[in-house]
Design a protein around this motif. Sequence first.
Motif, PDB file in Angstrom:
ATOM      1  N   ASP A  34       0.802  -1.230   0.000  1.00  0.00           N
ATOM      2  CA  ASP A  34       0.000   0.000   0.000  1.00  0.00           C
ATOM      3  C   ASP A  34       0.829   1.272   0.000  1.00  0.00           C
ATOM      4  O   ASP A  34       0.266   2.369   0.047  1.00  0.00           O
ATOM      5  CB  ASP A  34      -0.925   0.020   1.232  1.00  0.00           C
ATOM      6  CG  ASP A  34      -2.006  -1.036   1.145  1.00  0.00           C
ATOM      7  OD1 ASP A  34      -2.254  -1.531   0.037  1.00  0.00           O
ATOM      8  OD2 ASP A  34      -2.582  -1.374   2.194  1.00  0.00           O
ATOM      9  N   ILE A  35       2.150   1.146  -0.018  1.00  0.00           N
ATOM     10  CA  ILE A  35       2.990   2.335   0.017  1.00  0.00           C
ATOM     11  C   ILE A  35       4.175   2.128  -0.914  1.00  0.00           C
ATOM     12  O   ILE A  35       4.788   1.046  -0.926  1.00  0.00           O
ATOM     13  CB  ILE A  35       3.450   2.658   1.465  1.00  0.00           C
ATOM     14  CG1 ILE A  35       4.279   3.953   1.505  1.00  0.00           C
ATOM     15  CG2 ILE A  35       4.192   1.499   2.089  1.00  0.00           C
ATOM     16  CD1 ILE A  35       4.548   4.433   2.917  1.00  0.00           C
ATOM     17  N   SER A  36       4.493   3.112  -1.704  1.00  0.00           N
ATOM     18  CA  SER A  36       5.604   2.995  -2.647  1.00  0.00           C
ATOM     19  C   SER A  36       6.931   3.101  -1.919  1.00  0.00           C
ATOM     20  O   SER A  36       7.015   3.581  -0.779  1.00  0.00           O
ATOM     21  CB  SER A  36       5.518   4.099  -3.702  1.00  0.00           C
ATOM     22  OG  SER A  36       5.774   5.368  -3.106  1.00  0.00           O
ATOM     23  N   GLU A  37       7.988   2.650  -2.599  1.00  0.00           N
ATOM     24  CA  GLU A  37       9.317   2.741  -2.008  1.00  0.00           C
ATOM     25  C   GLU A  37       9.688   4.207  -1.758  1.00  0.00           C
ATOM     26  O   GLU A  37      10.238   4.554  -0.699  1.00  0.00           O
ATOM     27  CB  GLU A  37      10.348   2.077  -2.921  1.00  0.00           C
ATOM     28  CG  GLU A  37      11.757   2.068  -2.356  1.00  0.00           C
ATOM     29  CD  GLU A  37      12.703   1.222  -3.187  1.00  0.00           C
ATOM     30  OE1 GLU A  37      13.733   1.754  -3.616  1.00  0.00           O
ATOM     31  OE2 GLU A  37      12.396   0.024  -3.394  1.00  0.00           O
ATOM     32  N   ALA A  68      12.698   0.178  15.250  1.00  0.00           N
ATOM     33  CA  ALA A  68      12.166  -0.390  14.007  1.00  0.00           C
ATOM     34  C   ALA A  68      10.667  -0.649  14.125  1.00  0.00           C
ATOM     35  O   ALA A  68       9.895  -0.377  13.202  1.00  0.00           O
ATOM     36  CB  ALA A  68      12.908  -1.673  13.661  1.00  0.00           C
ATOM     37  N   GLN A  69      10.248  -1.177  15.262  1.00  0.00           N
ATOM     38  CA  GLN A  69       8.832  -1.491  15.459  1.00  0.00           C
ATOM     39  C   GLN A  69       7.982  -0.225  15.497  1.00  0.00           C
ATOM     40  O   GLN A  69       6.951  -0.125  14.806  1.00  0.00           O
ATOM     41  CB  GLN A  69       8.656  -2.257  16.772  1.00  0.00           C
ATOM     42  CG  GLN A  69       7.201  -2.493  17.167  1.00  0.00           C
ATOM     43  CD  GLN A  69       7.073  -3.224  18.480  1.00  0.00           C
ATOM     44  OE1 GLN A  69       7.185  -4.436  18.532  1.00  0.00           O
ATOM     45  NE2 GLN A  69       6.864  -2.490  19.563  1.00  0.00           N
ATOM     46  N   GLU A  70       8.390   0.751  16.318  1.00  0.00           N
ATOM     47  CA  GLU A  70       7.547   1.921  16.564  1.00  0.00           C
ATOM     48  C   GLU A  70       7.611   2.950  15.442  1.00  0.00           C
ATOM     49  O   GLU A  70       6.592   3.538  15.064  1.00  0.00           O
ATOM     50  CB  GLU A  70       7.938   2.563  17.907  1.00  0.00           C
ATOM     51  CG  GLU A  70       7.741   1.661  19.110  1.00  0.00           C
ATOM     52  CD  GLU A  70       6.296   1.229  19.281  1.00  0.00           C
ATOM     53  OE1 GLU A  70       5.398   2.088  19.155  1.00  0.00           O
ATOM     54  OE2 GLU A  70       6.056   0.030  19.538  1.00  0.00           O
ATOM     55  N   LYS A  71       8.815   3.199  14.923  1.00  0.00           N
ATOM     56  CA  LYS A  71       8.992   4.302  13.969  1.00  0.00           C
ATOM     57  C   LYS A  71       8.900   3.869  12.502  1.00  0.00           C
ATOM     58  O   LYS A  71       8.614   4.697  11.640  1.00  0.00           O
ATOM     59  CB  LYS A  71      10.345   4.989  14.219  1.00  0.00           C
ATOM     60  CG  LYS A  71      10.457   5.638  15.594  1.00  0.00           C
ATOM     61  CD  LYS A  71       9.426   6.745  15.769  1.00  0.00           C
ATOM     62  CE  LYS A  71       9.562   7.440  17.114  1.00  0.00           C
ATOM     63  NZ  LYS A  71       8.527   8.497  17.290  1.00  0.00           N
ATOM     64  N   VAL A  74       5.351   3.948   9.797  1.00  0.00           N
ATOM     65  CA  VAL A  74       5.299   4.186   8.357  1.00  0.00           C
ATOM     66  C   VAL A  74       4.429   3.157   7.647  1.00  0.00           C
ATOM     67  O   VAL A  74       3.560   3.499   6.838  1.00  0.00           O
ATOM     68  CB  VAL A  74       6.722   4.201   7.755  1.00  0.00           C
ATOM     69  CG1 VAL A  74       6.671   4.318   6.231  1.00  0.00           C
ATOM     70  CG2 VAL A  74       7.541   5.353   8.350  1.00  0.00           C
ATOM     71  N   PHE A  75       4.653   1.884   7.952  1.00  0.00           N
ATOM     72  CA  PHE A  75       3.961   0.821   7.212  1.00  0.00           C
ATOM     73  C   PHE A  75       2.634   0.388   7.836  1.00  0.00           C
ATOM     74  O   PHE A  75       1.900  -0.402   7.238  1.00  0.00           O
ATOM     75  CB  PHE A  75       4.889  -0.390   7.067  1.00  0.00           C
ATOM     76  CG  PHE A  75       6.086  -0.127   6.203  1.00  0.00           C
ATOM     77  CD1 PHE A  75       5.953  -0.030   4.825  1.00  0.00           C
ATOM     78  CD2 PHE A  75       7.340   0.053   6.755  1.00  0.00           C
ATOM     79  CE1 PHE A  75       7.051   0.218   4.017  1.00  0.00           C
ATOM     80  CE2 PHE A  75       8.450   0.299   5.954  1.00  0.00           C
ATOM     81  CZ  PHE A  75       8.300   0.394   4.583  1.00  0.00           C
ATOM     82  N   LYS A  76       2.334   0.883   9.045  1.00  0.00           N
ATOM     83  CA  LYS A  76       1.070   0.576   9.733  1.00  0.00           C
ATOM     84  C   LYS A  76       0.856  -0.935   9.880  1.00  0.00           C
ATOM     85  O   LYS A  76      -0.241  -1.465   9.676  1.00  0.00           O
ATOM     86  CB  LYS A  76      -0.117   1.191   8.979  1.00  0.00           C
ATOM     87  CG  LYS A  76       0.044   2.674   8.654  1.00  0.00           C
ATOM     88  CD  LYS A  76       0.202   3.520   9.904  1.00  0.00           C
ATOM     89  CE  LYS A  76       0.346   5.003   9.552  1.00  0.00           C
ATOM     90  NZ  LYS A  76       0.615   5.834  10.750  1.00  0.00           N
ATOM     91  N   LYS A 116      -1.667  -3.434   7.497  1.00  0.00           N
ATOM     92  CA  LYS A 116      -1.357  -2.903   6.167  1.00  0.00           C
ATOM     93  C   LYS A 116       0.008  -3.362   5.655  1.00  0.00           C
ATOM     94  O   LYS A 116       0.394  -3.016   4.542  1.00  0.00           O
ATOM     95  CB  LYS A 116      -1.433  -1.376   6.188  1.00  0.00           C
ATOM     96  CG  LYS A 116      -2.841  -0.865   6.438  1.00  0.00           C
ATOM     97  CD  LYS A 116      -2.903   0.643   6.388  1.00  0.00           C
ATOM     98  CE  LYS A 116      -4.332   1.138   6.598  1.00  0.00           C
ATOM     99  NZ  LYS A 116      -4.426   2.624   6.555  1.00  0.00           N
ATOM    100  N   ALA A 117       0.733  -4.103   6.455  1.00  0.00           N
ATOM    101  CA  ALA A 117       2.023  -4.656   6.037  1.00  0.00           C
ATOM    102  C   ALA A 117       2.239  -5.975   6.764  1.00  0.00           C
ATOM    103  O   ALA A 117       1.768  -6.158   7.887  1.00  0.00           O
ATOM    104  CB  ALA A 117       3.161  -3.691   6.340  1.00  0.00           C
ATOM    105  N   GLU A 118       2.943  -6.878   6.109  1.00  0.00           N
ATOM    106  CA  GLU A 118       3.302  -8.158   6.726  1.00  0.00           C
ATOM    107  C   GLU A 118       4.789  -8.142   7.046  1.00  0.00           C
ATOM    108  O   GLU A 118       5.600  -7.639   6.258  1.00  0.00           O
ATOM    109  CB  GLU A 118       2.981  -9.314   5.787  1.00  0.00           C
ATOM    110  CG  GLU A 118       1.488  -9.491   5.531  1.00  0.00           C
ATOM    111  CD  GLU A 118       1.202 -10.682   4.625  1.00  0.00           C
ATOM    112  OE1 GLU A 118       2.162 -11.396   4.263  1.00  0.00           O
ATOM    113  OE2 GLU A 118       0.021 -10.882   4.287  1.00  0.00           O
ATOM    114  N   VAL A 119       5.134  -8.713   8.204  1.00  0.00           N
ATOM    115  CA  VAL A 119       6.522  -8.726   8.649  1.00  0.00           C
ATOM    116  C   VAL A 119       6.973 -10.166   8.859  1.00  0.00           C
ATOM    117  O   VAL A 119       6.312 -10.934   9.570  1.00  0.00           O
ATOM    118  CB  VAL A 119       6.712  -7.930   9.956  1.00  0.00           C
ATOM    119  CG1 VAL A 119       8.186  -7.901  10.351  1.00  0.00           C
ATOM    120  CG2 VAL A 119       6.175  -6.509   9.805  1.00  0.00           C
TER     121      VAL A 119
END
Length: 395
Positions: free
Chosen positions: A252-255, A314-317, A322-324, A329-332
Motif C-alpha cells: 500500500d505504500i511505494s518505495e 524499528a517497530q515503533e517508527k 510508516v507501514f502501519k 497494512k504490512a506483513e513482517v
Amino acid sequence: MVTFLPFPGLRPNIKAGEHVGDRISPPYDVIGPDYLKDLQSHPHNVTRLTLNPDADKRYHGARKELEQWIADSALKQDPDSFYIYEQTFDDNGTTRVRRGIVGILRTEKYEDGNIIPHEETFSKVKADRLNLLRDMECHLESIFGIYQGLTPELNKKIRDHESLVYRYVDSDGVEHRYNRLSDPGITKEISEQLKDQKMLIADGHHRYETALNYALENPDDEKKQFVLATLVASDDEGLVIWPTHRLVTAEDISEKNSIKGISKNLALTETDRDGMVAGLKDHMMGLLFKSGACYFADYDGGDDPMWTLDTYVAQEKILKGVFKSDEGKAEVAYDAELPSVLKKMDEKQYDLAIVLNDPSLEKIWDLSMIGKRMPKKTTFFFPKIWSGFVFYKMF
C-alpha cells in the motif's frame, strides 16, 4: 531466591537399531512441515508428543502416547540428576562451545524480581501450550535462561564428575553432547550457588509463563511448581546472540514514500549494500529496499533507554509508524541469518529488509532489570536448545 534443583529425568532408552537422533528435535515452533513429517516417521520422536499428529485428539493422544512409551521401556528414569548440555558450533567462522545446566526451576511471578523476562508474549501461544501441559503433566521442552555463573572450583568439579549419555551432530553441524551429573554433593552445591542469583529468560517466555499458570492452577502439588530449564552462565564463551532481521511486505505504500516517511523520524545515510554490511556496527540499523537502494538509519530518542534498542525503534517508527503493520497494512517476516536475508532481497521477495546489529547481552539485562519488555524476536540465541533429551514427569 532462585530455586534450581536436580530431578529424576525421564529420557530416551536407546535400543538396538536406534540412534538418539531419532528421538530429538529442535523446538516445536521452528519446525517446518516437511521436516516435521521426517521427524514423526520415527515412532518415539519427541514431536509426536509436542506436535501430536492426531489433530483430533491432540492433547489426550499425546498423553496416551507418552504413557505407552513408558510402558514399553522406550524411556527410562534416572535418580535425581542435573544434565550438562554442551553444544559445539560454528559462529561465522569461529568454533564455539556453549554449556548449560539442565534442571528444574521453581516458577515465580515476575514481580518477585528473581525471574526476569525480556520479550513480549502472546496469549494464543500460551493457551495452546497450557492445554498440552494440563493433559501431559510433563514438561517436554526446556526454557533457556541466563544466570551470573558458578565458581571456577565448582565448574571443575562438574567437569570431573559428569558422564556422557548422548552425542548427536545435526544437519547444521552443531554437535550436541548431553552429560549426566548425579553426585549429590555437587548437585547441592550448584543449587546453593544459584539461589541468590537472578535468572534472565533468554528463550522460552511462552513456556515459562505457561508453566507459571499451570503451577498457580495446582498450588498443592509441589512437583507442578517447577519447569524444565537449561541455564547458561552469562560469561560462557559460547553465549552467542544473533539479531533477527525484519522483512517487510507493504503493497500500500511505494518505495519512494516509504523512504520519505522513514526519513521524518530517522536520520538516513545513503550507502551501497557492501558498505551497509561492512559499516552496520557504526549505525543503529541498515535498510535495504527491493530496488537495491541502501541506507544507514539512526535515531536519537533522548533519555529513554528503550529508544536505544534497534528493534524497538524499528517497530515503533518504521513498522507501525510508516507501514502501519499494527493495522494489518504490512506483513513482517523474520530471519536471523544475514546471508539468507540478502538472498531473499536479491530475489525481490520483500519490499524492505531492516538489517540489525548483534544484540548486547548487557543492554538486554539492563533493560530487563528495570522492567522493560522488548519486541518479540529481539534476540536469536544460537544454537537453539533441542528437545527430547530429557523430560520432567510430574505424575
